[in-house]
Enzyme design. Structure first.
Site, PDB file in Angstrom:
ATOM      1  N   HIS A 133       0.835  -1.197   0.000  1.00 57.11           N
ATOM      2  CA  HIS A 133       0.000   0.000   0.000  1.00 57.11           C
ATOM      3  C   HIS A 133       0.880   1.262   0.000  1.00 57.11           C
ATOM      4  CE1 HIS A 133      -2.966  -2.940   1.506  1.00 57.11           C
ATOM      5  NE2 HIS A 133      -3.845  -2.131   0.962  1.00 57.11           N
ATOM      6  N   ASP A 169      -4.434  -6.199  -7.920  1.00 51.26           N
ATOM      7  CA  ASP A 169      -4.728  -5.624  -6.613  1.00 51.26           C
ATOM      8  C   ASP A 169      -5.134  -4.164  -6.857  1.00 51.26           C
ATOM      9  OD1 ASP A 169      -5.003  -5.346  -3.890  1.00 51.26           O
ATOM     10  OD2 ASP A 169      -2.930  -5.854  -3.408  1.00 51.26           O
TER      11      ASP A 169
END
Length: 427
Positions: free
Chosen positions: A259, A330
């Site tokens: 992230h 993702d």
């Protein structure tokens, strides 16, 4: 009884040679002197067996049929079909308008999009109505991240949904318990208007040194994780919801959170095959229709390039693991992709590398337009886009079959999974 009488009637008009309605007149290959018995030694033609289904359900011909249908879509429609978008707020009209405007393949819901059961149901209905307005005869994706534990969008904290324990409990639980828990979760999701869940987590954690996955993983033991993933995939399938293995080729052994930045996997392919890849292979064999590609730099495959953007990673997934379903990225808003470029650059790179579905571009309109422009400029093959869109369409068509097999659901099913969740939490 009627069927039995019919069978007898057919037998009564069949000659001893087995030819219905025969009057004894010799036919091709028969002799008038042998009572109509065939003298030819030619083998009797037989109907070829139907083609075997792919691991996740449909046949290869079924999928190819949808790829051919995708080739007939307008370029803009095909480009939108490979995008799942995020949105803000809880108004059901917002995602529905996005689907109509951008021909989106689907929508993903996060906590900020969930206010109540009625509102989520209305959101799902509005999204499906938008897809129907576009002339689709396959469902639009309505999805969420529901793993259990700290990653569960439809949780008891936001409404009547059952709160599930983290997937770490599945590592020690019997397969039956895991299967029943995930099937029960799927029933609640489908009763809420969802048809797709980005679970189970197929990562193998390394324990406290793993800052991202941790208890989202079933186990530190690859075989235990594989058994849990297999049971989970079977459970979601039984509940009529599409599942997705994540985060290929494994995020649990990495100490950098994708992230925030791009984690680097330094292990050899042989080492990955002994640990990280074990649950992915098992989940694929169990029939998972989707694999989520992690933003992970696998040095053994494509140094410096996230797996989600790497042709080598997609090749390994398909050629070595035999995956035939939908490869989804993702989330595309993550820091690991900062070096790739803007939403358009990322979209074209991912689809060109082998992705079939783009999850959450920061700007879905820009991503779609970039795909259109790349095809028109010849930097992205339209056949590659057709393949991606067709696989998505085939998967969503298959979801209707799974839902039919699982049986009807209603809002009253939400909250019905408490016993199954409690059983899983006991391990």
């Amino acid at each position: 009884m009627t069927a039995v009488l019919t069978a007898f009637a057919l037998a009564a008009c069949t000659s001893p040679t087995g030819t219905p309605g025969s009057t004894g007149t010799p036919g091709p290959g028969e002799s008038a002197t042998n009572g109509g018995a065939a003298t030819s030694s030619s083998p009797t033609p037989t109907t070829p067996p139907p083609p075997p289904p792919l691991a996740w359900g449909p046949t290869e011909a079924d999928v190819q049929g949808w790829i051919d249908e995708a080739a007939g879509l307008d370029l803009a429609e095909a480009a939108g079909q490979v995008i799942i978008a995020r949105y803000s707020g809880t108004d059901p009209a917002t995602p529905a308008d996005l689907v109509r405007k951008l021909d989106l393949g689907g929508i993903v819901l996060f906590a900020g999009n969930i206010a109540s059961l009625d509102q989520v149901i209305a959101t799902g209905e509005a999204i499906q109505a938008a897809g129907e307005d576009l002339g689709r005869d396959w469902p639009t994706i309505v999805s969420a991240d529901d793993e259990g534990g700290r990653v569960q969008r439809l949780s008891g904290a936001r409404g009547p949904w059952t709160t599930f324990p983290s997937f770490s409990h599945a590592g020690d639980a019997p397969a039956k318990v895991v299967r029943e828990a995930m099937a029960a979760m799927a029933i609640e999701q489908r009763a809420s208007g969802l048809n797709t869940d980005f679970a189970p987590d197929a990562d193998v954690t390394i324990g406290p040194a793993d800052p991202t996955i941790g208890d989202r993983s079933a186990s530190e033991d690859p075989d235990k994780a594989a058994a849990a993933v297999t049971a989970a995939v079977e459970g979601f399938t039984a509940g009529g919801v599409l599942s997705s293995l994540k985060h290929f080729p494994g995020h649990g052994a990495l100490t950098v959170d994708s992230h925030k930045a791009l984690p680097v996997q330094e292990d050899t392919t042989a080492e990955l095959e002994k640990r990280d890849l074990v649950p992915f292979r098992a989940g694929i064999e169990a029939g998972a229709p989707m694999v989520m590609m992690g933003h992970i730099d696998v040095e053994a495959w494509d140094p410096g390039v996230p797996a989600s953007m790497s042709g080598a990673a997609y090749d390994y997934l398909r050629e070595e693991l035999g995956f035939t379903g939908v490869a989804i990225t993702d989330g595309l808003e993550m820091g690991a992709l900062d070096a790739i470029g803007d939403a358009g650059d990322i979209a074209v790179t991912a689809i060109g590398a082998g992705a079939d579905l783009l999850l959450g571009p920061t700007d879905p309109a820009l991503a779609r337009q970039a795909l259109i422009d790349a095809v028109e400029a010849g930097t992205l093959d339209r056949d590659r886009l057709n393949e991606a869109a067709g696989r998505v369409m085939a998967m969503m068509d298959w979801q209707t079959h799974l839902a039919s097999e699982a049986g009807p659901v209603s809002p009253s099913d939400v909250g019905s999974a408490k016993e199954a969740a409690a059983a899983l939490a006991g391990y």
